[in-house]
Motif scaffolding. Structure first.
Motif, PDB file in Angstrom:
ATOM      1  N   THR A 141      34.585  57.362  45.652  1.00 46.67           N
ATOM      2  CA  THR A 141      34.425  56.281  44.693  1.00 46.67           C
ATOM      3  C   THR A 141      33.667  56.707  43.446  1.00 46.67           C
ATOM      4  O   THR A 141      33.623  55.961  42.457  1.00 46.67           O
ATOM      5  N   GLN A 165      39.957  49.898  42.792  1.00 43.75           N
ATOM      6  CA  GLN A 165      39.690  48.713  43.607  1.00 43.75           C
ATOM      7  C   GLN A 165      40.954  48.215  44.301  1.00 43.75           C
ATOM      8  O   GLN A 165      40.891  47.718  45.429  1.00 43.75           O
ATOM      9  N   THR A 366      43.668  41.175  42.835  1.00 36.71           N
ATOM     10  CA  THR A 366      43.233  42.388  42.143  1.00 36.71           C
ATOM     11  C   THR A 366      44.370  42.990  41.329  1.00 36.71           C
ATOM     12  O   THR A 366      44.167  43.424  40.180  1.00 36.71           O
ATOM     13  N   GLY A 424      35.068  43.250  41.349  1.00 43.11           N
ATOM     14  CA  GLY A 424      35.714  44.318  42.098  1.00 43.11           C
ATOM     15  C   GLY A 424      35.999  45.551  41.245  1.00 43.11           C
ATOM     16  O   GLY A 424      35.425  46.616  41.463  1.00 43.11           O
ATOM     17  N   PRO A 425      36.892  45.426  40.243  1.00 41.83           N
ATOM     18  CA  PRO A 425      37.312  46.626  39.499  1.00 41.83           C
ATOM     19  C   PRO A 425      36.402  47.045  38.349  1.00 41.83           C
ATOM     20  O   PRO A 425      36.266  48.235  38.075  1.00 41.83           O
TER      21      PRO A 425
END
Length: 518
Positions: A141, A165, A366, A424-425
């Protein structure tokens, strides 16, 4: 005719780039897979289910591993300890040795960790496997968003940055689905064994992935090496792509006449065309000596601790750490890691099926939200996300406390959907946009380190805090009032401390600094 927004996203995207995107995002995919792999089979693994006798009659391994709630919380959360270490090490490592070698190391860690988990006969071996997988996940990540930002077309980096994500969510959905079908007897070992296959596929696939051209250019003064970096970038962008603007930002790209000649010859050999047909228009030779030109254009790489000591990067460091903490303390992993046991009996659907629906909603939202950071801006998406998630958290707590099951189900879905819009992203995108190339590796390590610390706190203490609040106040759901409070604090932090990076050329422009030209 395709809409302008679609044309903007697909401009410069080639089949080869898509191939690279698939292979490198297997890393974040495995992060999501291993993050949620113990959720559905929790009762079977810990011998709390009648479907899990303590000893298998057909294998030498125990069918389940007896664990208390605290022991299971430790096994779950130890993944984030590995993730923290992996994130802290990965930034300096990939800055020094390259993105590709670092990704290959993470793939090997995933294989080793999955083997240990699959054949674990005790809590200790299972925990060790989780640590290895956490190391790989933490490193992935950090490295993968960097690699994507360096090979994706400039105008759509926000869109493709969201793929980190997206693939995390694909991994979560995949493992939750496996868990629904394989949470019985010793079949949970097949869930964990799937990680061996995923790691092996990535190990093989990375043999066909090139090093990041931007990293090559930033780490070498050799004109021949810069030529190779440009050829690699041309292959990723396509033979007809004009790389002038992109290559001009590389350290030393406008260096000596010798370097320009080599780059021009290499480009001509690549596509057989001439200037104006996909070949970069080279700048005139610099009057400075080649070595001085190259060295003077480069900035010394900023290390992990050097980032803290450098006042020029302090605001960026505070911003990315705050964003990463907010991503976790608003409560998303309370649903991802514990939804099956948490929601059991509270909602009108079987909790395992609801978990799959939640994961699917997270993935779909997403994907649909991927263009938003480039269209609305990073900061706007963060604010929309945290306000929506905080509201959903409040409604979820209210509905669980007062037994409104339909509202509970809707609130859970909107809770994860709003997370996908921004929280999230966007943090993975911002960490590589708030600083220059010389500090991006160290910044990613600090950002993901903060993320894993926050994830560990949620994973380790959420079950205990949840149980304590339920016992003290009576009933369930009170912990989500706490997450709603954290969402309010996060929104205030975003408003005052996080700058907008969308549409800005570099970190200096983001922070309103004047770029010095030597």
């Amino acid at each position: 005719m395709p809409p302008p927004a679609l044309l903007r996203v697909t401009e410069g995207v080639t089949p080869y780039f898509c191939f690279l995107l698939f292979l490198v995002t297997l890393g974040p995919h495995q992060f999501g897979f291993h993050l949620a792999e113990l959720n559905a089979p929790q009762d079977v693994i810990t011998c709390r289910s009648a479907k899990a006798p303590a000893v298998s009659t057909t294998k030498s391994w125990p069918t389940c591993i007896p664990m208390s709630e605290a022991q299971f919380a430790f096994v779950s959360s130890v993944f984030t300890i590995g993730g923290l270490i992996g994130a802290l090490v990965a930034g300096p490592y990939c800055s020094r040795y390259g993105r590709l070698l670092a990704m290959q190391m993470t793939a090997l860690l995933f294989v080793a960790g999955s083997i240990a988990e699959t054949f674990a006969m005790s809590i200790t071996i299972l925990a060790i496997g989780r640590v290895f997988n956490g190391l790989g996940a933490g490193a992935a990540t950090v490295i993968v968003p960097l690699y994507i930002s360096e090979v994706a077309p400039a105008q759509s980096r926000g869109f493709f940055g969201a793929f980190t994500q997206i693939t995390v969510n694909i991994g979560i959905l995949f493992t939750q689905t496996l868990g629904y079908f394989l949470s019985r007897g010793s079949d949970w070992r097949y869930i964990l064994g799937t990680g061996i296959v995923l790691g092996a596929v990535q190990c093989i696939g990375l043999l066909f992935v090139p090093e990041s051209p931007a990293w090559i250019a930033a780490s070498s003064n050799n004109p021949i090496t810069l030529q190779q970096a440009r050829l690699t970038l041309q292959r990723i962008r396509g033979n007809s792509a004009n790389l002038a603007a992109e290559v001009a930002q590389w350290p030393g790209a406008a260096g000596s006449a010798e370097e320009q000649s080599l780059l021009g010859q290499g480009a001509a050999r690549l596509d057989g065309s001439c200037e104006g047909e996909g070949i970069v228009a080279m700048a005139p030779p610099s009057p400075r000596p080649a070595a001085a030109a190259l060295t003077g254009a480069k900035k010394q790489t900023v290390g992990f601790f050097g980032l803290v000591a450098d006042p020029s990067h302090r605001s960026a460091l505070i911003a990315v750490i705050g964003i990463m903490f907010a991503q976790q303390v608003c409560g998303i992993n309370s649903v991802i890691m514990y939804s099956v046991s948490l929601l059991n009996g509270m909602l009108p659907l079987n909790s395992a099926i609801l978990t799959i629906i939640i994961s699917a909603a997270n993935l779909i939202t997403t994907m649909l939200s991927a263009p938003l950071p480039d269209r609305l801006g990073r900061k706007t998406c963060l604010l929309l996300s945290v306000v929506g998630q905080g509201t959903s958290s409040f409604l979820l707590a209210f509905s669980i406390v007062y037994g409104i099951k339909i509202l509970s189900a809707i609130s859970v879905l909107t809770f994860v959907a709003f997370f996908a819009v921004g929280l999230g992203p966007v943090p993975f995108i911002l960490a590589s946009e708030l600083v220059g190339q010389e500090a991006v590796g160290a910044t990613q390590s600090w950002a993901l380190g903060a993320n894993y610390v926050a994830t560990f706190l949620v994973a380790q203490f959420f079950p205990l805090v949840n149980s304590a609040l339920n016992a003290k106040l009576g009933g369930a759901g009170w912990v989500y009032f706490l997450f709603a409070f954290f969402a309010v604090l996060s929104a205030m932090f975003f408003w005052f401390y996080v700058p907008e990076t969308n549409g800005k050329k570099n970190a200096d422009e983001v922070w309103g600094k004047t770029t010095r030209v030597d």
